[in-house]
Motif scaffolding. Structure first.
Motif, PDB file in Angstrom:
ATOM      1  N   VAL A 106      70.346  78.653  11.949  1.00  0.00           N
ATOM      2  CA  VAL A 106      68.961  78.230  11.734  1.00  0.00           C
ATOM      3  C   VAL A 106      68.160  78.368  13.021  1.00  0.00           C
ATOM      4  O   VAL A 106      67.002  78.810  13.007  1.00  0.00           O
ATOM      5  CB  VAL A 106      68.924  76.779  11.193  1.00  0.00           C
ATOM      6  CG1 VAL A 106      67.508  76.222  11.255  1.00  0.00           C
ATOM      7  CG2 VAL A 106      69.449  76.732   9.763  1.00  0.00           C
ATOM      8  N   ASN A 107      68.753  78.011  14.123  1.00  0.00           N
ATOM      9  CA  ASN A 107      68.073  78.139  15.415  1.00  0.00           C
ATOM     10  C   ASN A 107      67.689  79.586  15.716  1.00  0.00           C
ATOM     11  O   ASN A 107      66.672  79.850  16.366  1.00  0.00           O
ATOM     12  CB  ASN A 107      68.979  77.607  16.523  1.00  0.00           C
ATOM     13  CG  ASN A 107      68.268  77.471  17.857  1.00  0.00           C
ATOM     14  OD1 ASN A 107      67.370  76.650  18.005  1.00  0.00           O
ATOM     15  ND2 ASN A 107      68.666  78.274  18.831  1.00  0.00           N
ATOM     16  N   ALA A 109      66.714  81.730  13.519  1.00  0.00           N
ATOM     17  CA  ALA A 109      65.777  82.170  12.472  1.00  0.00           C
ATOM     18  C   ALA A 109      66.461  82.943  11.352  1.00  0.00           C
ATOM     19  O   ALA A 109      65.932  83.939  10.843  1.00  0.00           O
ATOM     20  CB  ALA A 109      64.661  83.016  13.083  1.00  0.00           C
ATOM     21  N   PRO A 113      62.727  78.109   4.910  1.00  0.00           N
ATOM     22  CA  PRO A 113      62.390  76.692   4.736  1.00  0.00           C
ATOM     23  C   PRO A 113      62.175  76.311   3.278  1.00  0.00           C
ATOM     24  O   PRO A 113      61.854  77.146   2.435  1.00  0.00           O
ATOM     25  CB  PRO A 113      61.090  76.556   5.535  1.00  0.00           C
ATOM     26  CG  PRO A 113      60.468  77.915   5.454  1.00  0.00           C
ATOM     27  CD  PRO A 113      61.608  78.894   5.454  1.00  0.00           C
ATOM     28  N   ARG A 115      60.993  72.422   1.120  1.00  0.00           N
ATOM     29  CA  ARG A 115      60.767  70.981   1.190  1.00  0.00           C
ATOM     30  C   ARG A 115      60.463  70.458  -0.205  1.00  0.00           C
ATOM     31  O   ARG A 115      59.742  71.074  -0.979  1.00  0.00           O
ATOM     32  CB  ARG A 115      59.602  70.661   2.129  1.00  0.00           C
ATOM     33  CG  ARG A 115      59.330  69.156   2.259  1.00  0.00           C
ATOM     34  CD  ARG A 115      58.151  68.872   3.174  1.00  0.00           C
ATOM     35  NE  ARG A 115      58.440  69.273   4.553  1.00  0.00           N
ATOM     36  CZ  ARG A 115      57.566  69.127   5.541  1.00  0.00           C
ATOM     37  NH1 ARG A 115      56.358  68.616   5.307  1.00  0.00           N
ATOM     38  NH2 ARG A 115      57.897  69.488   6.768  1.00  0.00           N
ATOM     39  N   ASP A 124      67.475  61.583   8.386  1.00  0.00           N
ATOM     40  CA  ASP A 124      67.082  62.558   9.404  1.00  0.00           C
ATOM     41  C   ASP A 124      68.274  63.314   9.976  1.00  0.00           C
ATOM     42  O   ASP A 124      68.150  64.489  10.344  1.00  0.00           O
ATOM     43  CB  ASP A 124      66.340  61.844  10.547  1.00  0.00           C
ATOM     44  CG  ASP A 124      64.954  61.369  10.127  1.00  0.00           C
ATOM     45  OD1 ASP A 124      64.452  61.853   9.086  1.00  0.00           O
ATOM     46  OD2 ASP A 124      64.385  60.521  10.831  1.00  0.00           O
ATOM     47  N   ARG A 127      69.248  66.599   7.826  1.00  0.00           N
ATOM     48  CA  ARG A 127      68.345  67.729   7.580  1.00  0.00           C
ATOM     49  C   ARG A 127      67.698  68.124   8.900  1.00  0.00           C
ATOM     50  O   ARG A 127      67.435  67.295   9.763  1.00  0.00           O
ATOM     51  CB  ARG A 127      67.286  67.404   6.535  1.00  0.00           C
ATOM     52  CG  ARG A 127      66.392  66.219   6.850  1.00  0.00           C
ATOM     53  CD  ARG A 127      65.478  65.923   5.668  1.00  0.00           C
ATOM     54  NE  ARG A 127      64.775  64.666   5.834  1.00  0.00           N
ATOM     55  CZ  ARG A 127      63.558  64.540   6.338  1.00  0.00           C
ATOM     56  NH1 ARG A 127      62.883  65.617   6.720  1.00  0.00           N
ATOM     57  NH2 ARG A 127      62.982  63.367   6.458  1.00  0.00           N
ATOM     58  N   TRP A 128      67.446  69.428   9.013  1.00  0.00           N
ATOM     59  CA  TRP A 128      66.852  69.936  10.245  1.00  0.00           C
ATOM     60  C   TRP A 128      65.919  71.088   9.930  1.00  0.00           C
ATOM     61  O   TRP A 128      66.292  72.038   9.220  1.00  0.00           O
ATOM     62  CB  TRP A 128      67.952  70.383  11.223  1.00  0.00           C
ATOM     63  CG  TRP A 128      67.422  70.769  12.574  1.00  0.00           C
ATOM     64  CD1 TRP A 128      66.571  70.054  13.344  1.00  0.00           C
ATOM     65  CD2 TRP A 128      67.697  71.978  13.293  1.00  0.00           C
ATOM     66  NE1 TRP A 128      66.293  70.718  14.510  1.00  0.00           N
ATOM     67  CE2 TRP A 128      66.981  71.901  14.513  1.00  0.00           C
ATOM     68  CE3 TRP A 128      68.487  73.094  13.034  1.00  0.00           C
ATOM     69  CZ2 TRP A 128      67.012  72.930  15.459  1.00  0.00           C
ATOM     70  CZ3 TRP A 128      68.537  74.105  13.982  1.00  0.00           C
ATOM     71  CH2 TRP A 128      67.796  74.017  15.182  1.00  0.00           C
ATOM     72  N   ARG A 129      64.699  70.963  10.438  1.00  0.00           N
ATOM     73  CA  ARG A 129      63.673  72.002  10.306  1.00  0.00           C
ATOM     74  C   ARG A 129      63.351  72.366   8.853  1.00  0.00           C
ATOM     75  O   ARG A 129      62.800  73.435   8.594  1.00  0.00           O
ATOM     76  CB  ARG A 129      64.113  73.284  11.016  1.00  0.00           C
ATOM     77  CG  ARG A 129      64.066  73.247  12.523  1.00  0.00           C
ATOM     78  CD  ARG A 129      64.278  74.659  13.049  1.00  0.00           C
ATOM     79  NE  ARG A 129      64.217  74.721  14.499  1.00  0.00           N
ATOM     80  CZ  ARG A 129      64.405  75.852  15.193  1.00  0.00           C
ATOM     81  NH1 ARG A 129      64.667  76.979  14.560  1.00  0.00           N
ATOM     82  NH2 ARG A 129      64.337  75.829  16.506  1.00  0.00           N
ATOM     83  N   ASP A 130      63.696  71.546   7.910  1.00  0.00           N
ATOM     84  CA  ASP A 130      63.534  71.887   6.492  1.00  0.00           C
ATOM     85  C   ASP A 130      64.206  73.215   6.164  1.00  0.00           C
ATOM     86  O   ASP A 130      63.809  73.923   5.240  1.00  0.00           O
ATOM     87  CB  ASP A 130      62.042  71.944   6.105  1.00  0.00           C
ATOM     88  CG  ASP A 130      61.383  70.583   6.139  1.00  0.00           C
ATOM     89  OD1 ASP A 130      62.030  69.594   5.736  1.00  0.00           O
ATOM     90  OD2 ASP A 130      60.221  70.495   6.588  1.00  0.00           O
ATOM     91  N   GLU A 131      65.280  73.535   6.919  1.00  0.00           N
ATOM     92  CA  GLU A 131      66.027  74.772   6.683  1.00  0.00           C
ATOM     93  C   GLU A 131      67.529  74.535   6.610  1.00  0.00           C
ATOM     94  O   GLU A 131      68.286  75.459   6.293  1.00  0.00           O
ATOM     95  CB  GLU A 131      65.738  75.793   7.791  1.00  0.00           C
ATOM     96  CG  GLU A 131      64.306  76.290   7.810  1.00  0.00           C
ATOM     97  CD  GLU A 131      64.056  77.315   8.905  1.00  0.00           C
ATOM     98  OE1 GLU A 131      64.952  78.145   9.161  1.00  0.00           O
ATOM     99  OE2 GLU A 131      62.978  77.277   9.520  1.00  0.00           O
ATOM    100  N   SER A 327      71.710  68.815  14.220  1.00  0.00           N
ATOM    101  CA  SER A 327      70.657  68.826  15.232  1.00  0.00           C
ATOM    102  C   SER A 327      71.007  69.824  16.321  1.00  0.00           C
ATOM    103  O   SER A 327      72.153  70.294  16.412  1.00  0.00           O
ATOM    104  CB  SER A 327      70.495  67.424  15.841  1.00  0.00           C
ATOM    105  OG  SER A 327      71.554  67.169  16.745  1.00  0.00           O
TER     106      SER A 327
END
Length: 353
Positions: A106-107, A109, A113, A115, A124, A127-131, A327
């Motif tokens: 995910v980092n 790309a 995404p 939501r 929290d 989930r991360w970046r809504d991805e 995260s």
């Protein structure tokens, strides 16, 4: 409850039928055939475990075919990253227990995404970046052979395990097992998390080395080895698989360490080049829905061990649960220098043949 262990012969037959050129360990197709609408899901979860969840999903989506591919975590990560960098379509959905690898994808790309009300309800740390979304809750446990291990030797914590291996090293030479952190992305993740969490980590490594502990790649191999008496104790084993095995084999005992228990949430990502984005989001929504949660609980992927079904019958206090957070902090474990330093240290404990 349908037991996943009954599906092991299916997995073995599928494994034999997969060509060596294909990186999948096994493949199965669900739902409608010949519709030209096939959702491709790649995952590290054994088919025999995830099967009832997939059956429940396709039953709700008429006209959909789902191709499920079972992969090893390291190979899945490398393949997904290569497809991401080349822009080649691969899977629509990727699910992995190697959540540190998923954060990296995910980092870089490699995800899309999404939501919704259900994704927003996730804590929290899941989930991360809504991805990236955590869809299961599975503890890392200590597994032991109930018939061969004296009751007084059952380790209830890492401190107990350390004391046991110090006081009775001759009784456990070659009879303790854990994951091979080079072969298993999950094993590396658990060991790396321990190195930051446990004050006992260095001492346990020394004790493992002194007693000739064995490292191997796979949950099933480790748990079967304990049941058969090859190993008496296995450390940091994925609790969902241990619990499923225990349902069919009463020789397996399970302990959630009382000092702390790591809790894994398998991570799901919708791949950047997904051909069927809409169906991918439907699959995610199903997994996060009440119906999906029921299916995941039946598959033991949302583990009842955390609620008191481990040996001893008491639920693990929240204060003793250490959820592995989705995260950027997990990226540290994949830093090349950090990883190499960690593996060098690990090889002093498990030098290999």
């Amino acid at each position: 409850m349908r037991s996943w262990i009954a599906g092991v012969p299916l997995v073995l037959s599928l494994l034999c039928g997969v060509q060596s050129a294909a990186a999948q360990e096994a493949v199965r197709t669900y739902g409608a055939e010949g519709t030209g609408r096939t959702l491709i899901v790649r995952s590290t979860t054994d088919i025999a475990v995830f099967d009832p969840v997939l059956e429940a999903f396709v039953a709700e989506v008429p006209g959909l075919s789902l191709r499920y591919e079972q992969w090893g975590s390291n190979t899945l990560y490398r393949t997904t990253m290569a497809e991401c960098r080349s822009g080649q379509p691969g899977a629509d959905v990727v699910i992995s227990s190697g959540v540190h690898q998923m954060v990296k994808l995910v980092n870089d790309a490699c995800g899309q995404p999404y939501r919704s009300v259900l994704t927003e309800r996730l804590p929290d740390d899941l989930r991360w970046r809504d991805e990236l979304w955590g869809i299961t809750r599975e503890p890392a446990v200590i597994v032991y052979n109930k018939q061969a291990l004296p009751v007084e030797d059952i380790p209830r914590s890492r401190f107990d395990l350390l004391d046991l291996l110090r006081q009775k090293p001759e009784s456990y030479v070659g009879h303790v097992a854990t994951y091979d952190v080079e072969a298993s992305g999950l094993g590396y993740l658990f060991a790396f998390a321990d190195s930051h969490e446990a004050t006992t980590f260095g001492a346990l490594q020394e004790a493992f080395s002194r007693t000739g502990a064995v490292s191997t790649c796979c949950s099933y191999d480790i748990i079967a080895g304990v049941a058969e008496g090859t190993y008496l104790i296995a450390y940091n084993v994925l609790g969902s698989y241990a619990h499923g095995y225990q349902a069919e084999d009463p020789r397996i005992g399970i302990v959630l360490p009382t000092d702390y228990t790591l809790v894994l949430s398998r991570a799901l990502m919708i791949q950047k080049e997904a051909r069927h984005y809409g169906d991918a989001t439907r699959f995610l929504e199903f997994l996060l829905s009440t119906r999906g949660e029921i299916a995941l609980r039946k598959a033991l992927l949302i583990s009842p061990l955390l609620d008191g079904e481990a040996d001893g019958g008491e639920g693990l206090p929240v204060s003793a649960q250490r959820t592995i957070e989705l995260s950027p902090t997990l990226l540290v474990s994949l830093d090349a220098r950090t990883r190499q330093a960690f593996l060098r240290r690990w090889r002093t404990t498990f030098p290999g043949p």
